[in-house]
Design a protein around this motif. Structure first.
Motif, PDB file in Angstrom:
ATOM      1  N   LYS A   8       1.523  -7.107   2.142  1.00 13.64           N
ATOM      2  CA  LYS A   8       0.382  -6.470   2.795  1.00 13.64           C
ATOM      3  C   LYS A   8      -0.780  -7.452   2.813  1.00 13.64           C
ATOM      4  O   LYS A   8      -0.956  -8.242   1.882  1.00 13.64           O
ATOM      5  CB  LYS A   8      -0.039  -5.207   2.031  1.00 13.64           C
ATOM      6  CG  LYS A   8       1.025  -4.135   2.007  1.00 13.64           C
ATOM      7  CD  LYS A   8       0.591  -2.968   1.177  1.00 13.64           C
ATOM      8  CE  LYS A   8       1.077  -3.195  -0.239  1.00 13.64           C
ATOM      9  NZ  LYS A   8       0.900  -2.089  -1.141  1.00 13.64           N
ATOM     10  N   THR A  49       8.945  -1.613   1.032  1.00 20.12           N
ATOM     11  CA  THR A  49       7.488  -1.641   1.142  1.00 20.12           C
ATOM     12  C   THR A  49       6.946  -0.246   1.428  1.00 20.12           C
ATOM     13  O   THR A  49       5.965   0.190   0.819  1.00 20.12           O
ATOM     14  CB  THR A  49       7.062  -2.618   2.266  1.00 20.12           C
ATOM     15  OG1 THR A  49       7.571  -3.924   1.948  1.00 20.12           O
ATOM     16  CG2 THR A  49       5.560  -2.686   2.395  1.00 20.12           C
ATOM     17  N   PHE A  53       3.713   2.886  -0.067  1.00 21.17           N
ATOM     18  CA  PHE A  53       2.484   3.146   0.678  1.00 21.17           C
ATOM     19  C   PHE A  53       1.838   4.445   0.215  1.00 21.17           C
ATOM     20  O   PHE A  53       2.532   5.428  -0.054  1.00 21.17           O
ATOM     21  CB  PHE A  53       2.764   3.289   2.174  1.00 21.17           C
ATOM     22  CG  PHE A  53       2.918   1.995   2.920  1.00 21.17           C
ATOM     23  CD1 PHE A  53       2.497   0.792   2.404  1.00 21.17           C
ATOM     24  CD2 PHE A  53       3.477   2.007   4.179  1.00 21.17           C
ATOM     25  CE1 PHE A  53       2.641  -0.378   3.113  1.00 21.17           C
ATOM     26  CE2 PHE A  53       3.626   0.840   4.907  1.00 21.17           C
ATOM     27  CZ  PHE A  53       3.199  -0.357   4.363  1.00 21.17           C
ATOM     28  N   PRO A  62      -2.005  -0.745   5.881  1.00 17.93           N
ATOM     29  CA  PRO A  62      -2.344  -2.166   5.869  1.00 17.93           C
ATOM     30  C   PRO A  62      -1.522  -2.954   6.884  1.00 17.93           C
ATOM     31  O   PRO A  62      -0.432  -2.531   7.282  1.00 17.93           O
ATOM     32  CB  PRO A  62      -2.000  -2.599   4.447  1.00 17.93           C
ATOM     33  CG  PRO A  62      -0.943  -1.640   4.015  1.00 17.93           C
ATOM     34  CD  PRO A  62      -1.263  -0.334   4.698  1.00 17.93           C
ATOM     35  N   ARG A  63      -2.049  -4.092   7.278  1.00 18.77           N
ATOM     36  CA  ARG A  63      -1.281  -5.005   8.118  1.00 18.77           C
ATOM     37  C   ARG A  63      -0.189  -5.624   7.252  1.00 18.77           C
ATOM     38  O   ARG A  63      -0.367  -5.848   6.056  1.00 18.77           O
ATOM     39  CB  ARG A  63      -2.188  -6.089   8.687  1.00 18.77           C
ATOM     40  CG  ARG A  63      -3.143  -5.522   9.732  1.00 18.77           C
ATOM     41  CD  ARG A  63      -4.070  -6.562  10.327  1.00 18.77           C
ATOM     42  NE  ARG A  63      -3.342  -7.720  10.808  1.00 18.77           N
ATOM     43  CZ  ARG A  63      -3.837  -8.965  10.817  1.00 18.77           C
ATOM     44  NH1 ARG A  63      -5.064  -9.192  10.397  1.00 18.77           N
ATOM     45  NH2 ARG A  63      -3.129  -9.971  11.277  1.00 18.77           N
ATOM     46  N   LEU A  64       0.951  -5.914   7.886  1.00 19.44           N
ATOM     47  CA  LEU A  64       2.117  -6.426   7.171  1.00 19.44           C
ATOM     48  C   LEU A  64       2.580  -7.748   7.751  1.00 19.44           C
ATOM     49  O   LEU A  64       2.485  -7.978   8.956  1.00 19.44           O
ATOM     50  CB  LEU A  64       3.276  -5.423   7.255  1.00 19.44           C
ATOM     51  CG  LEU A  64       3.015  -4.022   6.727  1.00 19.44           C
ATOM     52  CD1 LEU A  64       4.202  -3.116   7.045  1.00 19.44           C
ATOM     53  CD2 LEU A  64       2.741  -4.051   5.243  1.00 19.44           C
TER      54      LEU A  64
END
Length: 158
Positions: A8, A49, A53, A62-64
């Motif tokens: 993240k 992942t 979360f 979030p950006r990954l």
């Protein structure tokens, strides 16, 4: 061998860092012992992942970034599910699973261990030990931003 890791933002500046695992611990390592968690496929890395979360709206996720890592072939010892305690995948089994690998965590004879995923036990994660001499040979061969398909995410306010 190729393995995959999703990070993240803002943690993707050092994809080989084990600091997060060292601080928080994980299914296979207690706090204070850092190892690198990777997966055998990008899809499994995404599942692993997603289970961590928080329940937030889709636009708050979030950006990954997906990293492809190349590790030496033949340096992973595969652990079969029948070697593990019966309830190893249950969330309360963390002290048990951390003990299963205690010897390896202290003395990493093997560079990597392939362990079944608690999310999808037909698939494997690969744990890499930063104290093993081969850790320095890991090569990052690819990285790309990824977006979670909105159909995979639901929360009370999505």
């Amino acid at each position: 061998m190729k393995v995959y890791r999703i990070l993240k933002e803002p943690y993707w500046h050092d994809p080989l860092s084990v600091i997060g695992a060292e601080i928080a611990g994980g299914r296979w390592n207690p706090p204070g012992v850092g190892i690198l968690y990777t997966s055998t496929s990008p899809a499994l890395a995404l599942l692993e992942t997603m289970v961590h979360f928080p329940r937030v709206s889709y636009d708050q996720l979030p950006r990954l970034r997906l990293f492809t890592l190349d590790i030496p072939d033949g340096e992973v010892r595969w652990i079969q599910p029948d070697f593990l305690p019966a309830d190893w995948a249950h969330p309360t089994a963390l002290p048990i699973t951390q003990q299963v690998l205690r010897e390896w965590l202290q003395h990493p004879v093997d560079f990597g261990l392939g362990v079944p995923s608690a999310v999808m036990d037909l698939s494997y994660n690969v744990l890499l030990h930063p104290q093993h001499p081969l850790y320095q040979t890991i090569t990052i061969t690819g990285e790309m931003d990824i977006a979670l398909d909105k159909r995979l995410w639901t929360s009370s306010d999505s």
